[in-house]
Design a protein around this motif. Structure first.
Motif, short mmCIF file in Angstrom:
data_model
loop_
_atom_site.label_atom_id
_atom_site.label_comp_id
_atom_site.label_asym_id
_atom_site.label_seq_id
_atom_site.Cartn_x
_atom_site.Cartn_y
_atom_site.Cartn_z
N ARG A 44 0.87 -1.18 0.00
CA ARG A 44 0.00 0.00 0.00
C ARG A 44 0.90 1.23 0.00
O ARG A 44 2.06 1.14 0.42
CB ARG A 44 -0.90 0.03 1.23
N PHE A 45 0.36 2.36 -0.41
CA PHE A 45 1.15 3.57 -0.50
C PHE A 45 0.50 4.73 0.22
O PHE A 45 -0.72 4.82 0.31
CB PHE A 45 1.34 3.97 -1.98
N ALA A 46 1.35 5.61 0.72
CA ALA A 46 0.95 6.91 1.25
C ALA A 46 1.95 7.90 0.66
O ALA A 46 3.16 7.64 0.68
CB ALA A 46 1.00 6.93 2.77
N HIS A 47 1.45 8.99 0.13
CA HIS A 47 2.34 9.92 -0.58
C HIS A 47 2.66 11.18 0.19
O HIS A 47 3.29 12.09 -0.33
CB HIS A 47 1.76 10.23 -1.96
N ASP A 48 2.22 11.24 1.45
CA ASP A 48 2.67 12.31 2.35
C ASP A 48 2.66 11.76 3.77
O ASP A 48 2.09 10.70 4.04
CB ASP A 48 1.81 13.59 2.21
N GLY A 49 3.31 12.47 4.67
CA GLY A 49 3.47 11.98 6.03
C GLY A 49 2.17 11.83 6.80
O GLY A 49 2.00 10.86 7.55
N LEU A 50 1.25 12.76 6.62
CA LEU A 50 -0.02 12.68 7.33
C LEU A 50 -0.82 11.46 6.86
O LEU A 50 -1.39 10.73 7.68
CB LEU A 50 -0.83 13.97 7.12
N ALA A 51 -0.82 11.21 5.56
CA ALA A 51 -1.51 10.03 5.02
C ALA A 51 -0.84 8.75 5.52
O ALA A 51 -1.51 7.75 5.77
CB ALA A 51 -1.51 10.06 3.49
#
Length: 133
Positions: free
Chosen positions: A30-37
């Motif tokens: 899975r991916f998150a493209h910013d720190g908050l996400a």
């Protein structure tokens, strides 16, 4: 045994390289493209491993790492820092803050795969990844 891995990085090409290499080993990525996400994704579905970039929008990698290690439910999730930051202070600070490993960009996909497998073997029960035993 399939591991659930969260990759937190804003570089979409890098994410595809990681998906290709680790997906070929049977892992779900899975991916998150910013720190908050990234923090939200870790809290929503606790992964077996987080691959974390240092320089991301909204929250930096070190801020994400700190948030994870300050949360008792997430503190045991291993974090592999995968970042262009190569300074000795960056490496030492990440490891002191709880990162399980540190790999600098550019990286060899095979080295990443070997480090991921070693971390999973140490942190996810030490079972044989091929047989599940």
């Amino acid at each position: 045994m399939t591991a659930h891995i969260l990759v937190a990085d804003d570089d979409l090409l890098l994410c595809e390289v990681v998906r290709f290499k680790l997906g070929a080993l049977g892992h779900q990525i899975r991916f998150a493209h910013d720190g908050l996400a990234a923090v939200a994704a870790v809290r929503a579905e606790r992964p077996d491993l987080v691959i974390l970039d240092s320089m991301m929008p909204v929250l930096s990698g070190p801020e994400v790492l700190r948030a994870m290690k300050d949360d008792a439910a997430l503190a045991s999730v291993p974090v592999l820092m995968l970042t262009a930051r190569k300074g000795q202070e960056d490496v030492v600070n990440a490891l002191r803050s709880g990162a399980a490993d540190y790999l600098t960009k550019p990286f060899l996909p095979e080295e990443l795969a070997l480090r991921v497998e070693a971390l999973l073997a140490r942190h996810v029960g030490g079972r044989d990844r091929a047989t599940g035993v």
